[in-house]
Design an enzyme around this catalytic site. Structure first.
Site, PDB file in Angstrom:
ATOM      1  N   ASP A  36     -49.925 -38.056  22.805  1.00 12.89           N
ATOM      2  CA  ASP A  36     -50.582 -38.481  24.224  1.00 12.89           C
ATOM      3  C   ASP A  36     -50.253 -36.571  24.613  1.00 12.89           C
ATOM      4  O   ASP A  36     -49.542 -36.039  24.763  1.00 12.89           O
ATOM      5  CB  ASP A  36     -50.195 -39.197  24.112  1.00 12.89           C
ATOM      6  CG  ASP A  36     -49.856 -39.012  26.343  1.00 12.89           C
ATOM      7  OD1 ASP A  36     -51.164 -37.993  26.933  1.00 12.89           O
ATOM      8  OD2 ASP A  36     -49.829 -40.395  26.822  1.00 12.89           O
ATOM      9  N   THR A  69     -57.568 -39.589  11.182  1.00  8.97           N
ATOM     10  CA  THR A  69     -57.261 -40.521  12.439  1.00  8.97           C
ATOM     11  C   THR A  69     -58.785 -40.694  12.738  1.00  8.97           C
ATOM     12  O   THR A  69     -59.386 -39.771  13.235  1.00  8.97           O
ATOM     13  CB  THR A  69     -56.370 -39.636  13.084  1.00  8.97           C
ATOM     14  OG1 THR A  69     -56.702 -38.275  13.911  1.00  8.97           O
ATOM     15  CG2 THR A  69     -54.939 -39.093  12.712  1.00  8.97           C
TER      16      THR A  69
END
Length: 233
Positions: free
Chosen positions: A130, A208
């Site tokens: 993040d 990912t």
């Protein structure tokens, strides 16, 4: 054959506030954790994927490194459940594989030393974390001056930290703070590949969900890797 879980049934917010009370359960100390509930041999993990998301890195690396135990840590409930169900289904479908990966719901910013002994890990992964764009949110970034001492504590000398992001500002932030910490030194991609870490780097780039999204959108990916050293130079 076990059916793989459907990701759409496990969706929740992309990010979680690490400072909130998540009612987490965690061991009082690493020796209080029974690793046999995660790995058949009952031994602790050697690699840890911090904020593992939907487990792409774990699943890609598991068959390539069958003798390495890899643990994902994820704070979101639904996402952790998905990864656990995904691993369980893969173990049923491939009985001789995927026994070397597992997942725990955890807040790595608060409780990392509760799970890992000193110098017990040889790799830490921070993949597309993040970015917390606002300045007042920078304290929530997973690479920060207050957390680097913990990463140095759990990572053995010679161990590697892998970071990657599609946000240049975050890359510069992580690179700067890791470079300034006396127990980490940069190690470039060519050197790591020459040392045989190519499959790990390939997984870092592509395994990912976020990495695949960036690739589809033809965006940039910024890699920075650091090695834990014995003592400051």
């Amino acid at each position: 054959m076990a059916l793989l879980p459907q990701k759409r049934l496990y969706r929740q917010r992309a990010h979680a506030n690490p400072f909130s009370d998540h009612s987490l359960r965690y061991p009082a100390a690493p020796n209080r954790l029974d690793w046999s509930t995660h790995f058949p041999d009952g031994e602790p993990p050697q690699w840890a994927d911090i904020g593992c998301g939907f487990g792409g890195l774990l699943v890609q690396l598991a068959p390539q490194y069958p003798n390495v135990r890899i643990l994902g840590l994820e704070i979101r409930v639904q996402v952790t459940d998905y990864v656990a169900d995904r691993i369980a289904a893969l173990r049923v479908a491939h009985p001789s594989s995927y026994n070397n990966i597992s997942v725990i719901r955890a807040n790595a910013m608060k409780f990392l030393p509760n799970f890992f002994k000193k110098h017990s890990l040889s790799a830490l992964f921070f993949l597309f974390p993040d970015p917390h764009f606002k300045s007042r949110k920078h304290k929530a970034r997973i690479i920060s001056p207050t957390l680097l001492a913990e990463y140095a504590y759990v990572l053995r000398p010679g161990g590697i930290i892998y970071t990657i992001t599609d946000v240049k500002d975050l890359h510069d932030w992580m690179n700067t703070h890791l470079s300034n910490f006396p127990l980490f030194q940069p190690i470039d991609e060519d050197t790591l590949r020459a040392q045989g870490h190519g499959p790990v780097l390939d997984a870092v780039y592509t395994s990912t969900e976020e990495g695949k999204k960036v690739q589809r959108n033809k965006g940039d990916k910024w890699l920075a890797c650091f090695q834990r050293i014995e003592q400051p130079l």
